[in-house]
Scaffold this motif. Structure first.
Motif, PDB file in Angstrom:
ATOM      1  N   ILE A  81      -0.274 -16.001 -24.309  1.00  0.00           N
ATOM      2  CA  ILE A  81      -1.485 -16.334 -23.557  1.00  0.00           C
ATOM      3  C   ILE A  81      -1.651 -15.286 -22.473  1.00  0.00           C
ATOM      4  CG2 ILE A  81      -2.600 -17.999 -22.023  1.00  0.00           C
ATOM      5  CD1 ILE A  81      -0.869 -20.180 -23.212  1.00  0.00           C
ATOM      6  N   VAL A  82      -2.870 -14.824 -22.282  1.00  0.00           N
ATOM      7  CA  VAL A  82      -3.163 -13.989 -21.121  1.00  0.00           C
ATOM      8  C   VAL A  82      -3.947 -14.855 -20.140  1.00  0.00           C
ATOM      9  CG1 VAL A  82      -5.305 -12.990 -22.038  1.00  0.00           C
ATOM     10  CG2 VAL A  82      -4.026 -11.772 -20.296  1.00  0.00           C
ATOM     11  N   ALA A  83      -3.537 -14.796 -18.887  1.00  0.00           N
ATOM     12  CA  ALA A  83      -4.182 -15.578 -17.839  1.00  0.00           C
ATOM     13  C   ALA A  83      -4.826 -14.640 -16.828  1.00  0.00           C
ATOM     14  CB  ALA A  83      -3.156 -16.464 -17.135  1.00  0.00           C
ATOM     15  N   VAL A  84      -5.814 -15.136 -16.129  1.00  0.00           N
ATOM     16  CA  VAL A  84      -6.474 -14.344 -15.092  1.00  0.00           C
ATOM     17  C   VAL A  84      -5.429 -13.806 -14.123  1.00  0.00           C
ATOM     18  CG1 VAL A  84      -8.060 -14.444 -13.139  1.00  0.00           C
ATOM     19  CG2 VAL A  84      -8.692 -15.519 -15.289  1.00  0.00           C
ATOM     20  N   ARG A  85      -4.475 -14.633 -13.737  1.00  0.00           N
ATOM     21  CA  ARG A  85      -3.464 -14.180 -12.768  1.00  0.00           C
ATOM     22  C   ARG A  85      -2.628 -13.036 -13.335  1.00  0.00           C
ATOM     23  NH1 ARG A  85      -1.800 -19.380 -13.218  1.00  0.00           N
ATOM     24  NH2 ARG A  85      -0.309 -19.678 -14.853  1.00  0.00           N
ATOM     25  N   ASP A  86      -2.433 -12.994 -14.657  1.00  0.00           N
ATOM     26  CA  ASP A  86      -1.714 -11.872 -15.269  1.00  0.00           C
ATOM     27  C   ASP A  86      -2.485 -10.575 -15.077  1.00  0.00           C
ATOM     28  OD1 ASP A  86       0.252 -13.626 -16.300  1.00  0.00           O
ATOM     29  OD2 ASP A  86      -0.946 -13.959 -18.123  1.00  0.00           O
ATOM     30  N   ILE A  87      -3.794 -10.654 -15.262  1.00  0.00           N
ATOM     31  CA  ILE A  87      -4.630  -9.460 -15.119  1.00  0.00           C
ATOM     32  C   ILE A  87      -4.683  -9.013 -13.661  1.00  0.00           C
ATOM     33  CG2 ILE A  87      -6.961  -8.539 -15.394  1.00  0.00           C
ATOM     34  CD1 ILE A  87      -7.204 -10.401 -17.875  1.00  0.00           C
ATOM     35  N   VAL A  88      -4.805  -9.961 -12.741  1.00  0.00           N
ATOM     36  CA  VAL A  88      -4.807  -9.621 -11.317  1.00  0.00           C
ATOM     37  C   VAL A  88      -3.488  -8.954 -10.944  1.00  0.00           C
ATOM     38  CG1 VAL A  88      -4.825 -10.566  -8.982  1.00  0.00           C
ATOM     39  CG2 VAL A  88      -6.494 -11.359 -10.661  1.00  0.00           C
ATOM     40  N   ARG A  89      -2.381  -9.516 -11.386  1.00  0.00           N
ATOM     41  CA  ARG A  89      -1.063  -8.935 -11.099  1.00  0.00           C
ATOM     42  C   ARG A  89      -0.978  -7.512 -11.654  1.00  0.00           C
ATOM     43  NH1 ARG A  89       2.156 -12.576 -13.554  1.00  0.00           N
ATOM     44  NH2 ARG A  89       1.825 -13.978 -11.806  1.00  0.00           N
ATOM     45  N   TRP A  90      -1.481  -7.310 -12.868  1.00  0.00           N
ATOM     46  CA  TRP A  90      -1.465  -5.986 -13.494  1.00  0.00           C
ATOM     47  C   TRP A  90      -2.304  -5.002 -12.674  1.00  0.00           C
ATOM     48  CZ3 TRP A  90      -5.547  -3.255 -15.823  1.00  0.00           C
ATOM     49  CH2 TRP A  90      -5.171  -2.116 -16.528  1.00  0.00           C
ATOM     50  N   LEU A  91      -3.481  -5.447 -12.208  1.00  0.00           N
ATOM     51  CA  LEU A  91      -4.332  -4.571 -11.401  1.00  0.00           C
ATOM     52  C   LEU A  91      -3.661  -4.186 -10.086  1.00  0.00           C
ATOM     53  CD1 LEU A  91      -7.815  -6.216 -12.005  1.00  0.00           C
ATOM     54  CD2 LEU A  91      -7.098  -3.913 -12.720  1.00  0.00           C
ATOM     55  N   VAL A  92      -2.988  -5.131  -9.454  1.00  0.00           N
ATOM     56  CA  VAL A  92      -2.276  -4.840  -8.211  1.00  0.00           C
ATOM     57  C   VAL A  92      -1.164  -3.817  -8.469  1.00  0.00           C
ATOM     58  CG1 VAL A  92      -0.768  -5.822  -6.429  1.00  0.00           C
ATOM     59  CG2 VAL A  92      -2.871  -7.006  -7.090  1.00  0.00           C
ATOM     60  N   GLU A  93      -0.464  -3.968  -9.580  1.00  0.00           N
ATOM     61  CA  GLU A  93       0.580  -3.000  -9.927  1.00  0.00           C
ATOM     62  C   GLU A  93      -0.010  -1.635 -10.266  1.00  0.00           C
ATOM     63  OE1 GLU A  93       3.041  -4.633 -13.018  1.00  0.00           O
ATOM     64  OE2 GLU A  93       3.567  -6.382 -11.799  1.00  0.00           O
ATOM     65  N   LEU A  94      -1.187  -1.624 -10.873  1.00  0.00           N
ATOM     66  CA  LEU A  94      -1.834  -0.375 -11.255  1.00  0.00           C
ATOM     67  C   LEU A  94      -2.351   0.386 -10.032  1.00  0.00           C
ATOM     68  CD1 LEU A  94      -2.679   1.271 -13.768  1.00  0.00           C
ATOM     69  CD2 LEU A  94      -4.844   0.022 -13.726  1.00  0.00           C
ATOM     70  N   PHE A  95      -2.847  -0.354  -9.047  1.00  0.00           N
ATOM     71  CA  PHE A  95      -3.401   0.248  -7.840  1.00  0.00           C
ATOM     72  C   PHE A  95      -2.683  -0.271  -6.591  1.00  0.00           C
ATOM     73  CE2 PHE A  95      -6.934  -0.123 -10.915  1.00  0.00           C
ATOM     74  CZ  PHE A  95      -7.204   1.223 -11.108  1.00  0.00           C
ATOM     75  N   PRO A  96      -1.366  -0.137  -6.516  1.00  0.00           N
ATOM     76  CA  PRO A  96      -0.641  -0.755  -5.406  1.00  0.00           C
ATOM     77  C   PRO A  96      -1.039  -0.205  -4.044  1.00  0.00           C
ATOM     78  CG  PRO A  96       0.793   0.748  -6.580  1.00  0.00           C
ATOM     79  CD  PRO A  96      -0.486   0.627  -7.381  1.00  0.00           C
ATOM     80  N   GLU A  97      -1.262   1.076  -3.938  1.00  0.00           N
ATOM     81  CA  GLU A  97      -1.596   1.647  -2.632  1.00  0.00           C
ATOM     82  C   GLU A  97      -2.945   1.150  -2.132  1.00  0.00           C
ATOM     83  OE1 GLU A  97      -1.134   5.881  -2.691  1.00  0.00           O
ATOM     84  OE2 GLU A  97       0.914   5.729  -3.432  1.00  0.00           O
ATOM     85  N   ALA A  98      -3.899   1.022  -3.028  1.00  0.00           N
ATOM     86  CA  ALA A  98      -5.236   0.575  -2.623  1.00  0.00           C
ATOM     87  C   ALA A  98      -5.240  -0.893  -2.224  1.00  0.00           C
ATOM     88  CB  ALA A  98      -6.228   0.804  -3.767  1.00  0.00           C
ATOM     89  N   VAL A  99      -4.375  -1.702  -2.835  1.00  0.00           N
ATOM     90  CA  VAL A  99      -4.372  -3.140  -2.577  1.00  0.00           C
ATOM     91  C   VAL A  99      -3.380  -3.519  -1.486  1.00  0.00           C
ATOM     92  CG1 VAL A  99      -3.946  -5.410  -3.595  1.00  0.00           C
ATOM     93  CG2 VAL A  99      -5.116  -3.646  -4.926  1.00  0.00           C
ATOM     94  N   ARG A 100      -2.181  -3.007  -1.579  1.00  0.00           N
ATOM     95  CA  ARG A 100      -1.121  -3.428  -0.658  1.00  0.00           C
ATOM     96  C   ARG A 100      -1.178  -2.761   0.706  1.00  0.00           C
ATOM     97  NH1 ARG A 100       2.218  -6.870  -3.173  1.00  0.00           N
ATOM     98  NH2 ARG A 100       2.393  -6.729  -5.415  1.00  0.00           N
ATOM     99  N   ASN A 101      -1.974  -1.714   0.854  1.00  0.00           N
ATOM    100  CA  ASN A 101      -2.042  -1.011   2.130  1.00  0.00           C
ATOM    101  C   ASN A 101      -3.305  -1.318   2.916  1.00  0.00           C
ATOM    102  OD1 ASN A 101       0.440   0.284   1.897  1.00  0.00           O
ATOM    103  ND2 ASN A 101      -0.444   1.844   0.568  1.00  0.00           N
ATOM    104  N   LEU A 102      -3.994  -2.374   2.563  1.00  0.00           N
ATOM    105  CA  LEU A 102      -5.174  -2.759   3.319  1.00  0.00           C
ATOM    106  C   LEU A 102      -4.742  -3.252   4.696  1.00  0.00           C
ATOM    107  CD1 LEU A 102      -7.159  -4.698   0.586  1.00  0.00           C
ATOM    108  CD2 LEU A 102      -7.702  -2.451   1.530  1.00  0.00           C
ATOM    109  N   PRO A 103      -5.515  -2.916   5.739  1.00  0.00           N
ATOM    110  CA  PRO A 103      -5.156  -3.424   7.060  1.00  0.00           C
ATOM    111  C   PRO A 103      -5.358  -4.931   7.115  1.00  0.00           C
ATOM    112  CG  PRO A 103      -7.271  -2.318   7.125  1.00  0.00           C
ATOM    113  CD  PRO A 103      -6.707  -2.107   5.745  1.00  0.00           C
ATOM    114  N   PRO A 104      -4.621  -5.618   7.974  1.00  0.00           N
ATOM    115  CA  PRO A 104      -4.800  -7.065   8.093  1.00  0.00           C
ATOM    116  C   PRO A 104      -6.208  -7.401   8.551  1.00  0.00           C
ATOM    117  CG  PRO A 104      -3.012  -6.275   9.508  1.00  0.00           C
ATOM    118  CD  PRO A 104      -3.629  -5.087   8.870  1.00  0.00           C
TER     119      PRO A 104
END
Length: 116
Positions: A81-104
């Motif tokens: 099964i593919v779930a929306v959360r799987d795709i979101v997790r994959w996108l975060v891993e694909l673009f970690p700097e753009a997602v994880r480095n956002l200012p608070p």
């Protein structure tokens, strides 16, 4: 887990999702001790081949409002099964700097684990 694939003799016959619980079980006059899953599952769900591109899963999920999609192997058997959360997790891993480095952003700070 938000969904379970239901099979008979190795073939997919349905999917039982949290949405099925909310729309077909909760608030209904159902004896959950005696009601079988096949009475409240979604029969013959839409599927994708296991080698489908993520874009196809996103399109089907967006167009149909699905949160879970069964994937079938080349022989038509459930592969997962593919779930929306799987795709979101994959996108975060694909673009970690753009997602994880956002200012608070205190105005949009999550108040709970559910984001509510």
């Amino acid at each position: 887990v938000g969904a379970a694939l239901i099979t008979r003799e190795g073939r997919l016959v349905g999917i039982f999702t949290e949405r099925d619980v909310l729309t077909r079980v909760v608030g209904k006059n159902i004896d959950v001790q005696k009601t079988s899953v096949d009475q409240v599952m979604t029969r013959e769900p839409d599927t994708l081949p296991s080698d489908a591109r993520i874009a196809y899963a996103l399109q089907k999920m967006s167009d149909e409002g699905y949160r879970h999609l069964p994937m079938l192997d080349a022989q038509g058997r459930p592969a997962g099964i593919v779930a929306v959360r799987d795709i979101v997790r994959w996108l975060v891993e694909l673009f970690p700097e753009a997602v994880r480095n956002l200012p608070p952003d205190p105005a949009h700070e999550a108040r709970s684990e559910d984001g509510g």
